[in-house]
Design an enzyme around this catalytic site. Structure first.
Site, PDB file in Angstrom:
ATOM      1  N   ASP A 166       0.816  -1.217   0.000  1.00  0.00           N
ATOM      2  CA  ASP A 166       0.000   0.000   0.000  1.00  0.00           C
ATOM      3  C   ASP A 166       0.846   1.262   0.000  1.00  0.00           C
ATOM      4  O   ASP A 166       0.403   2.314  -0.466  1.00  0.00           O
ATOM      5  CB  ASP A 166      -0.924  -0.024   1.228  1.00  0.00           C
ATOM      6  CG  ASP A 166      -1.745   1.248   1.358  1.00  0.00           C
ATOM      7  OD1 ASP A 166      -2.484   1.572   0.416  1.00  0.00           O
ATOM      8  OD2 ASP A 166      -1.638   1.923   2.401  1.00  0.00           O
TER       9      ASP A 166
ATOM     10  N   THR B  43      -2.633   9.729  -3.574  1.00  0.00           N
ATOM     11  CA  THR B  43      -1.807   9.374  -4.719  1.00  0.00           C
ATOM     12  C   THR B  43      -2.465   9.787  -6.029  1.00  0.00           C
ATOM     13  O   THR B  43      -1.803  10.328  -6.929  1.00  0.00           O
ATOM     14  CB  THR B  43      -1.531   7.858  -4.725  1.00  0.00           C
ATOM     15  OG1 THR B  43      -0.841   7.506  -3.528  1.00  0.00           O
ATOM     16  CG2 THR B  43      -0.686   7.466  -5.922  1.00  0.00           C
TER      17      THR B  43
ATOM     18  N   LEU C  10      -6.393   6.406   3.114  1.00  0.00           N
ATOM     19  CA  LEU C  10      -6.422   7.615   2.288  1.00  0.00           C
ATOM     20  C   LEU C  10      -5.270   7.707   1.306  1.00  0.00           C
ATOM     21  O   LEU C  10      -5.175   8.679   0.552  1.00  0.00           O
ATOM     22  CB  LEU C  10      -6.397   8.861   3.197  1.00  0.00           C
ATOM     23  CG  LEU C  10      -7.644   9.079   4.075  1.00  0.00           C
ATOM     24  CD1 LEU C  10      -7.441  10.294   4.961  1.00  0.00           C
ATOM     25  CD2 LEU C  10      -8.891   9.250   3.216  1.00  0.00           C
ATOM     26  N   ARG C  11      -4.385   6.696   1.306  1.00  0.00           N
ATOM     27  CA  ARG C  11      -3.231   6.793   0.407  1.00  0.00           C
ATOM     28  C   ARG C  11      -3.662   6.802  -1.054  1.00  0.00           C
ATOM     29  O   ARG C  11      -3.045   7.474  -1.886  1.00  0.00           O
ATOM     30  CB  ARG C  11      -2.257   5.645   0.673  1.00  0.00           C
ATOM     31  CG  ARG C  11      -1.400   5.846   1.917  1.00  0.00           C
ATOM     32  CD  ARG C  11      -0.149   4.971   1.869  1.00  0.00           C
ATOM     33  NE  ARG C  11       0.680   5.207   3.040  1.00  0.00           N
ATOM     34  CZ  ARG C  11       0.699   4.424   4.108  1.00  0.00           C
ATOM     35  NH1 ARG C  11      -0.089   3.371   4.149  1.00  0.00           N
ATOM     36  NH2 ARG C  11       1.480   4.696   5.125  1.00  0.00           N
ATOM     37  N   ALA C  12      -4.688   6.035  -1.392  1.00  0.00           N
ATOM     38  CA  ALA C  12      -5.142   6.016  -2.780  1.00  0.00           C
ATOM     39  C   ALA C  12      -5.645   7.398  -3.194  1.00  0.00           C
ATOM     40  O   ALA C  12      -5.332   7.876  -4.297  1.00  0.00           O
ATOM     41  CB  ALA C  12      -6.242   4.974  -2.955  1.00  0.00           C
TER      42      ALA C  12
END
Length: 613
Positions: free
Chosen positions: A159, A245, A240-242
Site C-alpha cells: 500500500d 496518490t 487515504l493513500r489512494a
C-alpha cells in the site's frame, strides 16, 4: 555505459507514465513494477535516470544488502585512525537526485523496505545509531520490481508504494520484432566508434528531459478532490493513500502536459496505477481494476452529491441536518469479517474464513536483520558491530599502559541482529489408491490455498509433497505465491501403492533445506495419511524389498532425530481401523490429530492451531 534510451522502449506506456510522474513529484512514494523476467523493467528504470538533470545517479540495491549499507554507518577508518565519529554515507545518499532501483523488492527484509519507503516519501534520511546522529537529503525516484511468482509484498508494504504497474512483454509478434530490432540497433552502435544511439532516439530523449525538468504539478479543484475521494470509497480502497496518490498523480500529469489545472480525464489516466494494488485484500482477489469498472465508478462518483452539501441543505431547511451531521458515524467493516465462505471449486478453499489477525511471530538471530545489541564474539565474526568495536578500542587505549594500536582482536564485537521468523508448512499427503485418496487431495489443495492467505499477510510459506506408486514428488516447492500454487495444484494424479517412507523422506528433505534454528522460516511437517504402507519407495533410503511399514517407521524416526516439528493427521476411515497413524506419530515425536471429517477447512484449521501452539 550508455543506457538504452527511454524513448526507444517499445510499448510499456503505463510503466513510462508512472516513472515520469514519480520524477515530477517524488512525494508519490515510489513505483512498483510487477511482472515477468525479461519485460524491460530494469531497462526503462535506467532510461529514466538518463532523463534527470546531468549526472543523475542510477543506484541498484542488492537483495543481500545490510541496513548499514543502505542508510550509512560510522566511518570505521576515521574512528580508529583519528578517533573521529564521522558518518559514512550509504546507498540512500548515493541515490540522491537520481533513481534507486530495487530488483526483487519482495525478497528484501521488511525493515529495509520500511526504510526505503519512508525516505522516498520524505526525501530525508535521518540516522541515529552507534553514537552517530546524521541527517542528509535523499530525494530520489524509488523503483521496485518483482516477479509475483516469487511471492508478493505484504499488503502493509504494498500500500505504501504510490503507483504500481503490471509489466508484461508484448504478445503481438510485430511489436516484439520492433523491440528486438531496436535493441539490436542500439547494441550495434554502442559497440561502434561513436557509442551513441541513433540520433532520433537521442533527440526524443533530450526533448523529454527538457519537458520533465520544466514540469510542475498543476492545481487541483476542490470538486475534483471530492470526486477522487468518492471514487476511492466506491471501489473499496482502504485508507487515504489512494486518494492522495491519485490527486498528486493527476496534478503531475497535467503539469507535465503544460496545463494549469488537473481534470477528471487526468484522474482517469492515473487511477489504475494507484488503485490496482490497493484493492487486493487477499491473494485470491485479482490485481488491477478493469476499464469498465473504473468508468462505472467514475460515473457514480460524478453523479453522487458530496455528503457535506446534503448536510448543509438539511440545516438550511431546519430538518436537523446539522445534528445529523454531528452525530453521523462511519462504520468500517473489516474485510475478513465480511468475507464469505466459498467452496474450493469456486477458486477458494471451503471452511472458515482466514484468521483476521496475522498473529505474533518470533524473532531469530542471524547475519541479517536489525541491529539490536552486540557481544564479545565466541568464534568467527559474521557481522561486525562497528560502533561497539570503536568504543571498546577507545576504552582500552584510555587505560594506563594500554597498547596504543588502533585496534586489537580483543576490541572486536559481534553484531546481534534479529529478523522475524515465519513458518514453512510442508503438507505431505498420501495420493495412493487407498480409500479416500480423492478426498484427501481436495482437502490438501484447499488447505494449501487457505494457508496462503496467511502467507500474504506475513512471511509464511507452504510446500506440498505427494506420494504414490514407487516414490514421492514435491509438487509445490516452498512458496508464498498463490499464482504458483494454483498452477501446480490444478491436476494432481492419484492411485497406485503407498510409499509412505518415501513421502516422509521427501518432506523431511524440504523441511531441513529451510535451515537451522536461525533460519527465517521454521519448518512444520504435516503428514496426512492413514498409516498404511504398501511400498518402501524409491529414494526412501531403503531397498524395494524392505518391509514398507518398517521403512516408514525408520523415516519417521529420522524426523524426530532431526528435531523437525511435525503433525500426523489420521485420515483412516471405514469400519476397520488399524491405528497405524498413531504409531507413526509416536515414532516421529509428532502431535497426533484425528479429524471427524477430512475437509479443506478442517485440515486448514488443524494446521493453524498447531502453528499457534
Amino acid at each position: 555505459m550508455t543506457p538504452f534510451p527511454f524513448s526507444a522502449v517499445v510499448g510499456q506506456d503505463d510503466v513510462k507514465l508512472a516513472l515520469l510522474l514519480a520524477a515530477i513529484d517524488p512525494a508519490l512514494g515510489g513505483v512498483l513494477l510487477r511482472g515477468e523476467k525479461g519485460s524491460a523493467k530494469t531497462t526503462v528504470a535506467r532510461g529514466l535516470a538518463a532523463l534527470l538533470p546531468a549526472g543523475a545517479p542510477f543506484v541498484e540495491l542488492p537483495v543481500g544488502a545490510t541496513e548499514d549499507r543502505l542508510i550509512g554507518t560510522l566511518d570505521l577508518a576515521a574512528a580508529l585512525t583519528a578517533g573521529e565519529r564521522r558518518f559514512q554515507p550509504g546507498l540512500l545518499a548515493a541515490a540522491h537526485g537520481g533513481v534507486l532501483y530495487v530488483d526483487e523488492v519482495n525478497l528484501l527484509p521488511d525493515h529495509l523496505v520500511d526504510v526505503l519507503l519512508d525516505v522516498a516519501a520524505s526525501g530525508v534520511n535521518l540516522v541515529e545509531r552507534e553514537g552517530v546522529s546524521h541527517r542528509h537529503p535523499a530525494r530520489f525516484v524509488l523503483v521496485g520490481s518483482m516477479n509475483p511468482e516469487e511471492g508478493d509484498l505484504r499488503p502493509q508494504l504494498l500500500d505504501r508504494f504510490g503507483l504500481a504497474v503490471d509489466v508484461r512483454a508484448p504478445l503481438d509478434p510485430a511489436v516484439r520484432a520492433e523491440a528486438v530490432r531496436r535493441r539490436l540497433a542500439f547494441d550495434h552502435v554502442s559497440a561502434g566508434a561513436s557509442g551513441r544511439p541513433p540520433q532520433e532516439w537521442v533527440s526524443a530523449d533530450e526533448a523529454l528531459a527538457a519537458r520533465l525538468a520544466a514540469a510542475r504539478p498543476a492545481s487541483l479543484p476542490d470538486e475534483l478532490v471530492e470526486q477522487v475521494s468518492r471514487l476511492c470509497a466506491g471501489v473499496g480502497a482502504q485508507g487515504l493513500r489512494a486518494d492522495l496518490t491519485i490527486c498528486r498523480a493527476a496534478a503531475a500529469v497535467a503539469g507535465f502536459e503544460g496545463r494549469d489545472c488537473a481534470t477528471v480525464e487526468d484522474v482517469r489516466r492515473v487511477a489504475p496505477l494507484a488503485l490496482g494494488h490497493r484493492r487486493r485484500q487477499n491473494p485470491f482477489d485479482s490485481p488491477g481494476i478493469s476499464d469498465e469498472e473504473l468508468d462505472d465508478a467514475l460515473e457514480r462518483a460524478a453523479d453522487e452529491a458530496p455528503a457535506h452539501d446534503a448536510f448543509e441543505r438539511d440545516a438550511e431547511e431546519g430538518a436537523g441536518g446539522a445534528g445529523q451531521a454531528a452525530g453521523q458515524q462511519t462504520h468500517v467493516v473489516a474485510p475478513d469479517a465480511a468475507r464469505p465462505v466459498v467452496p474450493l471449486a469456486a477458486g477458494r478453499p471451503a471452511g472458515p474464513a482466514p484468521l483476521a489477525a496475522p498473529g505474533r511471530r518470533s524473532t531469530v538471530e542471524g547475519p541479517r536483520g536489525r541491529l539490536v545489541a552486540d557481544r564479545v564474539p565466541d568464534g568467527p565474526i559474521e557481522s561486525l558491530a562497528v560502533g561497539a568495536t570503536v568504543r571498546a578500542a577507545a576504552a582500552r587505549r584510555s587505560l594506563p599502559g594500554a597498547e596504543p594500536a588502533p585496534l586489537v582482536p580483543a576490541d572486536l564485537r559481534q553484531a546481534v541482529r534479529q529478523q522475524r521468523a515465519g513458518n514453512l508448512v510442508i503438507l505431505a499427503v498420501d495420493a495412493s489408491g487407498s480409500m479416500g485418496a480423492g478426498r484427501r487431495m481436495e482437502a490438501a489443495k484447499g488447505a494449501v490455498l487457505s494457508l496462503l492467505l496467511d502467507a500474504y499477510q506475513r512471511r509464511d510459506k507452504v510446500a506440498l509433497v505427494t506420494f504414490r506408486g514407487d516414490g514421492a514428488d514435491v509438487v509445490l516447492k516452498p512458496t508464498s505465491s498463490v499464482e504458483v500454487a494454483r498452477a501446480r495444484l490444478t491436476e494432481l494424479p492419484t492411485g497406485g501403492r503407498t510409499p509412505l517412507a518415501a513421502g516422509i523422506g521427501a518432506a523431511l528433505d524440504v523441511a531441513t533445506a529451510a535451515g537451522g534454528p536461525s533460519a527465517a522460516h521454521r519448518p512444520l511437517l504435516v503428514l496426512v495419511t492413514d498409516g498404511r504402507a504398501t511400498a518402501a519407495g524409491l529414494g526412501a533410503g531403503a531397498g524395494l524389498d524392505e518391509d514398507p511399514l518398517a521403512a516408514a517407521l525408520a523415516a519417521a524416526d529420522a524426523v524426530r532425530r532431526r528435531r523437525v516439528s511435525a503433525v500426523v493427521v489420521d485420515a483412516e476411515d471405514g469400519p476397520t481401523r488399524l491405528g497405524l497413524a498413531r504409531s507413526l506419530a509416536e515414532a516421529m515425536g509428532a502431535r497426533y490429530l484425528t479429524l471427524p471429517e477430512l475437509t479443506a477447512g478442517a485440515l486448514d484449521a488443524a494446521v493453524r492451531a498447531v502453528g499457534r501452539g
